[in-house]
Design a protein around this motif. Sequence first.
Motif, PDB file in Angstrom:
ATOM      1  N   SER A  50       9.949  36.056  78.925  1.00 25.13           N
ATOM      2  CA  SER A  50       9.544  34.739  78.439  1.00 25.13           C
ATOM      3  C   SER A  50      10.697  34.112  77.682  1.00 25.13           C
ATOM      4  O   SER A  50      11.710  34.758  77.400  1.00 25.13           O
ATOM      5  CB  SER A  50       8.315  34.846  77.522  1.00 25.13           C
ATOM      6  N   LEU A  51      10.537  32.835  77.336  1.00 25.22           N
ATOM      7  CA  LEU A  51      11.485  32.169  76.457  1.00 25.22           C
ATOM      8  C   LEU A  51      10.840  30.894  75.943  1.00 25.22           C
ATOM      9  O   LEU A  51       9.952  30.323  76.579  1.00 25.22           O
ATOM     10  CB  LEU A  51      12.807  31.856  77.169  1.00 25.22           C
ATOM     11  N   ALA A  52      11.292  30.456  74.759  1.00 28.18           N
ATOM     12  CA  ALA A  52      10.794  29.227  74.139  1.00 28.18           C
ATOM     13  C   ALA A  52      11.871  28.155  74.263  1.00 28.18           C
ATOM     14  O   ALA A  52      12.976  28.317  73.742  1.00 28.18           O
ATOM     15  CB  ALA A  52      10.450  29.480  72.676  1.00 28.18           C
ATOM     16  N   PHE A  53      11.531  27.056  74.946  1.00 30.24           N
ATOM     17  CA  PHE A  53      12.476  25.983  75.257  1.00 30.24           C
ATOM     18  C   PHE A  53      11.945  24.686  74.657  1.00 30.24           C
ATOM     19  O   PHE A  53      10.858  24.228  74.989  1.00 30.24           O
ATOM     20  CB  PHE A  53      12.607  25.878  76.780  1.00 30.24           C
ATOM     21  N   SER A  54      12.715  24.081  73.736  1.00 31.05           N
ATOM     22  CA  SER A  54      12.307  22.834  73.083  1.00 31.05           C
ATOM     23  C   SER A  54      13.191  21.687  73.545  1.00 31.05           C
ATOM     24  O   SER A  54      14.417  21.799  73.533  1.00 31.05           O
ATOM     25  CB  SER A  54      12.385  22.966  71.560  1.00 31.05           C
ATOM     26  N   ASN A  55      12.562  20.571  73.910  1.00 32.84           N
ATOM     27  CA  ASN A  55      13.276  19.429  74.462  1.00 32.84           C
ATOM     28  C   ASN A  55      12.691  18.140  73.898  1.00 32.84           C
ATOM     29  O   ASN A  55      11.719  18.148  73.143  1.00 32.84           O
ATOM     30  CB  ASN A  55      13.163  19.456  75.990  1.00 32.84           C
ATOM     31  N   TRP A  56      13.292  17.005  74.289  1.00 29.01           N
ATOM     32  CA  TRP A  56      12.780  15.693  73.944  1.00 29.01           C
ATOM     33  C   TRP A  56      11.629  15.321  74.880  1.00 29.01           C
ATOM     34  O   TRP A  56      11.571  15.810  76.013  1.00 29.01           O
ATOM     35  CB  TRP A  56      13.876  14.643  74.099  1.00 29.01           C
ATOM     36  N   PRO A  57      10.722  14.459  74.453  1.00 28.31           N
ATOM     37  CA  PRO A  57       9.673  13.979  75.371  1.00 28.31           C
ATOM     38  C   PRO A  57      10.268  13.233  76.561  1.00 28.31           C
ATOM     39  O   PRO A  57      11.334  12.609  76.452  1.00 28.31           O
ATOM     40  CB  PRO A  57       8.836  13.040  74.493  1.00 28.31           C
ATOM     41  N   LEU A  58       9.590  13.310  77.683  1.00 31.14           N
ATOM     42  CA  LEU A  58       9.931  12.533  78.880  1.00 31.14           C
ATOM     43  C   LEU A  58      11.350  12.810  79.373  1.00 31.14           C
ATOM     44  O   LEU A  58      12.024  11.920  79.883  1.00 31.14           O
ATOM     45  CB  LEU A  58       9.765  11.028  78.615  1.00 31.14           C
ATOM     46  N   TYR A  59      11.795  14.049  79.239  1.00 25.91           N
ATOM     47  CA  TYR A  59      13.184  14.367  79.568  1.00 25.91           C
ATOM     48  C   TYR A  59      13.281  15.500  80.580  1.00 25.91           C
ATOM     49  O   TYR A  59      14.214  16.288  80.547  1.00 25.91           O
ATOM     50  CB  TYR A  59      13.926  14.724  78.282  1.00 25.91           C
ATOM     51  N   ILE A  60      12.291  15.532  81.472  1.00 30.36           N
ATOM     52  CA  ILE A  60      12.261  16.541  82.515  1.00 30.36           C
ATOM     53  C   ILE A  60      11.419  15.986  83.656  1.00 30.36           C
ATOM     54  O   ILE A  60      10.645  15.039  83.470  1.00 30.36           O
ATOM     55  CB  ILE A  60      11.677  17.879  81.985  1.00 30.36           C
ATOM     56  N   ASP A  61      11.560  16.545  84.833  1.00 24.99           N
ATOM     57  CA  ASP A  61      10.770  16.089  85.974  1.00 24.99           C
ATOM     58  C   ASP A  61       9.322  16.542  85.834  1.00 24.99           C
ATOM     59  O   ASP A  61       9.037  17.615  85.305  1.00 24.99           O
ATOM     60  CB  ASP A  61      11.349  16.626  87.285  1.00 24.99           C
ATOM     61  N   THR A  62       8.396  15.703  86.285  1.00 22.86           N
ATOM     62  CA  THR A  62       6.973  16.047  86.292  1.00 22.86           C
ATOM     63  C   THR A  62       6.400  15.771  87.669  1.00 22.86           C
ATOM     64  O   THR A  62       6.950  14.996  88.448  1.00 22.86           O
ATOM     65  CB  THR A  62       6.192  15.234  85.242  1.00 22.86           C
ATOM     66  N   ASP A  63       5.283  16.398  87.944  1.00 23.87           N
ATOM     67  CA  ASP A  63       4.590  16.178  89.210  1.00 23.87           C
ATOM     68  C   ASP A  63       3.886  14.825  89.165  1.00 23.87           C
ATOM     69  O   ASP A  63       3.247  14.482  88.169  1.00 23.87           O
ATOM     70  CB  ASP A  63       3.577  17.307  89.436  1.00 23.87           C
ATOM     71  N   GLU A  64       3.996  14.047  90.228  1.00 23.46           N
ATOM     72  CA  GLU A  64       3.399  12.703  90.251  1.00 23.46           C
ATOM     73  C   GLU A  64       1.879  12.744  90.100  1.00 23.46           C
ATOM     74  O   GLU A  64       1.281  11.843  89.529  1.00 23.46           O
ATOM     75  CB  GLU A  64       3.765  11.985  91.554  1.00 23.46           C
ATOM     76  N   GLU A  65       1.250  13.774  90.612  1.00 22.58           N
ATOM     77  CA  GLU A  65      -0.208  13.869  90.548  1.00 22.58           C
ATOM     78  C   GLU A  65      -0.696  14.620  89.325  1.00 22.58           C
ATOM     79  O   GLU A  65      -1.849  14.477  88.924  1.00 22.58           O
ATOM     80  CB  GLU A  65      -0.729  14.540  91.824  1.00 22.58           C
ATOM     81  N   ASP A  66       0.176  15.437  88.737  1.00 21.33           N
ATOM     82  CA  ASP A  66      -0.211  16.215  87.560  1.00 21.33           C
ATOM     83  C   ASP A  66       0.979  16.248  86.604  1.00 21.33           C
ATOM     84  O   ASP A  66       1.892  17.054  86.751  1.00 21.33           O
ATOM     85  CB  ASP A  66      -0.604  17.642  87.965  1.00 21.33           C
TER      86      ASP A  66
END
Length: 392
Positions: A50-66
């Motif tokens: 496992s790993l804990a990854f912290s990022n900014w909001p809206l700064y990664i790809d998302t699925d269009e339906e989910d």
Amino acid sequence: MPELAFSRRSALRGLGAVVLPAALTACGVPAAYIPEDRREGQDRSARDQSLAFSNWPLYIDTDEEDEERRPTLDEFSEKTGIEVRYTEEINDNDEFFGKISPALMNHQETGHDLVVVSDWMAARFVHLGWAQKMDRSAQSNVAKYLDPQLRSPAFDEGRLHTVPWQSGITGIAYNRKALGREIKSVKDLWQPDLAGKVTLFSGLDESFALLMQGDGVDVARWTEADFHRMCDQVERMVKKRHVRRFTGNDYTSDLSKGDVLACQAYSGDVIQLQADNPDIEFVVPEEGAELWAESLLVPNLARHKANAEALVDHYYDPAVAARLAASVNYVCPVPAAREVLAGSDDKETAELAENPLIFPDGDMRKRLVVARDISSVERRSFAKRWNAIVGL
């Protein structure tokens, strides 16, 4: 991508929580600085997938339906068996720094294995000895595909402790139709027809490089005299009310509504604005513009360092980098991703490969410079002067 309500290169709004580490470093007090040989903790990666990854909001790809699904992260977990605990908790560089700095200063775990911060903040981590050196022998994609212009910033020569997540350009955005002329130079911002119709960034780290470049300064090697000369010019323009106001990311609203005609702007934001208003243009001035990055780093004593390094390398696979670039529309730090997008069967996706704000062409790259960061010694007096001009 939705309009952002904040700036990822968040403004430095006073010294606040960062005074103590900066002051300690400036005074030579060794308590804050952690030597390289004391940064690693017991790495549990092999037994704890496992790993804990912290990022900014809206700064990664998302699925269009989910929108809860993040395809590139899911792909990494499926390929490696490593579960990623992904959180969008970074809304401001200083706020996040203040949150985890007490633990880092006292040589304690932060609970974070991988974080994304703006490079001027990454510089602070590196100078304080709070970022671990990554094992590049386990990161063949980073070694092969990292953009040459981003390989060795002044604060982290050789990129030993940081790796760009996404990059961008600080330039000028303007409404060409409403203004009725082109803007080619930073000096064009000071023309009489733009009086009261110009905004600048309020953040010191966000603003200074482009404004210095307008004076012909090499921002990779700028001096204290360069800084104060730039401040003198801005101060004169503020007193003349030529500058309408200083902004964070809310400049996008001012420009869209027509309250301003020209402003300092980020390349990634302008791509979004152009979708609604094709009259808005982004300019890399003749004198040059700042090429910046927001970077991944592994904080001291991270429990899953090897897993974090594997995730970093995953995002430097050109196919993965292409999907991320297509989603967030910032300058891609993996130039090889351009060929991947160009080969897409989807016309809109393929067109992204020709967008110079995602993949700068050769002519634009000649005018892009990675600015040297502001040292901790400089920051106290420089921030005081800049904030007085801005009104912070």
